[in-house]
Design a protein around this motif. Structure first.
Motif, PDB file in Angstrom:
ATOM      1  N   ASN A   1       0.833  -1.205   0.000  1.00 13.72           N
ATOM      2  CA  ASN A   1       0.000   0.000   0.000  1.00 13.72           C
ATOM      3  C   ASN A   1       0.865   1.250   0.000  1.00 13.72           C
ATOM      4  O   ASN A   1       0.443   2.301  -0.468  1.00 13.72           O
ATOM      5  CB  ASN A   1      -0.941   0.006   1.205  1.00 13.72           C
ATOM      6  CG  ASN A   1      -2.029  -1.031   1.061  1.00 13.72           C
ATOM      7  OD1 ASN A   1      -2.491  -1.337  -0.026  1.00 13.72           O
ATOM      8  ND2 ASN A   1      -2.435  -1.590   2.194  1.00 13.72           N
ATOM      9  N   ASP A   2       2.067   1.135   0.520  1.00 13.01           N
ATOM     10  CA  ASP A   2       3.034   2.235   0.554  1.00 13.01           C
ATOM     11  C   ASP A   2       3.982   2.038  -0.626  1.00 13.01           C
ATOM     12  O   ASP A   2       5.010   1.379  -0.499  1.00 13.01           O
ATOM     13  CB  ASP A   2       3.785   2.226   1.882  1.00 13.01           C
ATOM     14  CG  ASP A   2       4.781   3.366   1.996  1.00 13.01           C
ATOM     15  OD1 ASP A   2       4.598   4.397   1.311  1.00 13.01           O
ATOM     16  OD2 ASP A   2       5.748   3.219   2.766  1.00 13.01           O
ATOM     17  N   ILE A   3       3.627   2.595  -1.793  1.00 11.67           N
ATOM     18  CA  ILE A   3       4.350   2.314  -3.034  1.00 11.67           C
ATOM     19  C   ILE A   3       4.917   3.591  -3.649  1.00 11.67           C
ATOM     20  O   ILE A   3       4.301   4.646  -3.571  1.00 11.67           O
ATOM     21  CB  ILE A   3       3.422   1.593  -4.056  1.00 11.67           C
ATOM     22  CG1 ILE A   3       4.186   1.180  -5.315  1.00 11.67           C
ATOM     23  CG2 ILE A   3       2.210   2.437  -4.403  1.00 11.67           C
ATOM     24  CD1 ILE A   3       5.159   0.059  -5.135  1.00 11.67           C
ATOM     25  N   ARG A   4       6.093   3.456  -4.215  1.00 11.73           N
ATOM     26  CA  ARG A   4       6.669   4.466  -5.110  1.00 11.73           C
ATOM     27  C   ARG A   4       7.081   3.709  -6.367  1.00 11.73           C
ATOM     28  O   ARG A   4       7.941   2.832  -6.316  1.00 11.73           O
ATOM     29  CB  ARG A   4       7.874   5.156  -4.473  1.00 11.73           C
ATOM     30  CG  ARG A   4       7.490   6.098  -3.346  1.00 11.73           C
ATOM     31  CD  ARG A   4       8.695   6.744  -2.690  1.00 11.73           C
ATOM     32  NE  ARG A   4       9.508   5.700  -2.056  1.00 11.73           N
ATOM     33  CZ  ARG A   4      10.836   5.659  -2.070  1.00 11.73           C
ATOM     34  NH1 ARG A   4      11.528   6.583  -2.667  1.00 11.73           N
ATOM     35  NH2 ARG A   4      11.479   4.665  -1.474  1.00 11.73           N
ATOM     36  N   PHE A   5       6.449   4.032  -7.475  1.00 15.76           N
ATOM     37  CA  PHE A   5       6.642   3.302  -8.725  1.00 15.76           C
ATOM     38  C   PHE A   5       7.060   4.294  -9.805  1.00 15.76           C
ATOM     39  O   PHE A   5       6.292   5.187 -10.165  1.00 15.76           O
ATOM     40  CB  PHE A   5       5.339   2.597  -9.123  1.00 15.76           C
ATOM     41  CG  PHE A   5       5.477   1.658 -10.275  1.00 15.76           C
ATOM     42  CD1 PHE A   5       5.603   0.298 -10.067  1.00 15.76           C
ATOM     43  CD2 PHE A   5       5.478   2.126 -11.577  1.00 15.76           C
ATOM     44  CE1 PHE A   5       5.725  -0.581 -11.142  1.00 15.76           C
ATOM     45  CE2 PHE A   5       5.604   1.268 -12.654  1.00 15.76           C
ATOM     46  CZ  PHE A   5       5.728  -0.096 -12.438  1.00 15.76           C
TER      47      PHE A   5
ATOM     48  N   ILE B   1       4.261   7.060  -9.556  1.00 16.55           N
ATOM     49  CA  ILE B   1       2.963   6.820  -8.916  1.00 16.55           C
ATOM     50  C   ILE B   1       3.229   6.477  -7.461  1.00 16.55           C
ATOM     51  O   ILE B   1       4.103   5.644  -7.163  1.00 16.55           O
ATOM     52  CB  ILE B   1       2.201   5.679  -9.622  1.00 16.55           C
ATOM     53  CG1 ILE B   1       1.762   6.132 -11.020  1.00 16.55           C
ATOM     54  CG2 ILE B   1       1.005   5.213  -8.797  1.00 16.55           C
ATOM     55  CD1 ILE B   1       1.163   5.032 -11.883  1.00 16.55           C
ATOM     56  N   THR B   2       2.468   7.113  -6.551  1.00 18.39           N
ATOM     57  CA  THR B   2       2.690   6.892  -5.118  1.00 18.39           C
ATOM     58  C   THR B   2       1.430   6.420  -4.393  1.00 18.39           C
ATOM     59  O   THR B   2       1.427   6.334  -3.170  1.00 18.39           O
ATOM     60  CB  THR B   2       3.202   8.184  -4.440  1.00 18.39           C
ATOM     61  OG1 THR B   2       2.249   9.228  -4.671  1.00 18.39           O
ATOM     62  CG2 THR B   2       4.563   8.587  -4.973  1.00 18.39           C
ATOM     63  N   ARG B   3       0.383   6.122  -5.142  1.00 17.63           N
ATOM     64  CA  ARG B   3      -0.850   5.592  -4.533  1.00 17.63           C
ATOM     65  C   ARG B   3      -1.203   4.275  -5.214  1.00 17.63           C
ATOM     66  O   ARG B   3      -1.180   4.163  -6.433  1.00 17.63           O
ATOM     67  CB  ARG B   3      -2.000   6.586  -4.698  1.00 17.63           C
ATOM     68  CG  ARG B   3      -1.814   7.823  -3.851  1.00 17.63           C
ATOM     69  CD  ARG B   3      -2.965   8.812  -3.895  1.00 17.63           C
ATOM     70  NE  ARG B   3      -4.226   8.248  -4.309  1.00 17.63           N
ATOM     71  CZ  ARG B   3      -5.095   8.880  -5.107  1.00 17.63           C
ATOM     72  NH1 ARG B   3      -4.826  10.069  -5.588  1.00 17.63           N
ATOM     73  NH2 ARG B   3      -6.236   8.303  -5.436  1.00 17.63           N
ATOM     74  N   LYS B   4      -1.561   3.284  -4.400  1.00 17.25           N
ATOM     75  CA  LYS B   4      -1.832   1.950  -4.932  1.00 17.25           C
ATOM     76  C   LYS B   4      -3.034   1.947  -5.880  1.00 17.25           C
ATOM     77  O   LYS B   4      -3.018   1.239  -6.886  1.00 17.25           O
ATOM     78  CB  LYS B   4      -2.026   0.939  -3.798  1.00 17.25           C
ATOM     79  CG  LYS B   4      -1.983  -0.500  -4.285  1.00 17.25           C
ATOM     80  CD  LYS B   4      -1.909  -1.473  -3.152  1.00 17.25           C
ATOM     81  CE  LYS B   4      -1.851  -2.903  -3.666  1.00 17.25           C
ATOM     82  NZ  LYS B   4      -1.790  -3.884  -2.589  1.00 17.25           N
ATOM     83  N   ASP B   5      -4.066   2.751  -5.608  1.00 20.80           N
ATOM     84  CA  ASP B   5      -5.214   2.783  -6.510  1.00 20.80           C
ATOM     85  C   ASP B   5      -4.833   3.363  -7.870  1.00 20.80           C
ATOM     86  O   ASP B   5      -5.332   2.913  -8.905  1.00 20.80           O
ATOM     87  CB  ASP B   5      -6.400   3.533  -5.891  1.00 20.80           C
ATOM     88  CG  ASP B   5      -6.110   4.999  -5.597  1.00 20.80           C
ATOM     89  OD1 ASP B   5      -4.939   5.356  -5.323  1.00 20.80           O
ATOM     90  OD2 ASP B   5      -7.070   5.798  -5.626  1.00 20.80           O
TER      91      ASP B   5
END
Length: 120
Positions: A33-37, A53-57
């Protein structure tokens, strides 16, 4: 999370399999859930101008969009490189482009950081 070669290989096989089945639910289960992509395709597919992208949704929307555009998506794993808490997957991607994704895993083994790179 300390990665062994065996854990890294198992993780890579699961990641490749989820993508090759085009199973968005299985793909998303691999990510924290805590992502940096980070990926240049975030910009190319019009998600944002920053390439991150920093939000899982939002990540799920991005992956869904990619699967919709690249309906013949199939990844062929070439190498798995293991670090202390990260792994690099080197694979043949869409349109025979080579890709390398550096992924950091959190304590629960979920992907928390990705830096994707492509050739061609």
């Amino acid at each position: 999370m300390h990665l062994t070669e065996q854990i890294a290989q198992s993780f890579a096989a699961e990641w490749i399999d989820a993508w090759n089945r085009h199973d968005l639910t299985a793909i998303m289960e691999l990510y924290s859930n805590d992502i940096r992509f980070y990926s240049p395709y975030i910009i190319k597919l019009g998600m944002n101008e920053q390439g991150v992208i920093t939000r899982k949704d939002e990540l799920e929307k991005y992956f869904g969009k990619a699967l919709g555009i690249y309906t013949d998506l199939y990844f062929e794993l070439r190498k798995v490189l293991t670090g202390a808490d990260s792994v690099i997957l080197y694979y043949k991607s869409v349109s025979n482009r080579m890709a390398a994704e550096m992924m950091e895993l959190d304590e629960s083994g979920k992907i928390s950081l990705v830096k994707a790179h492509y050739h061609g």
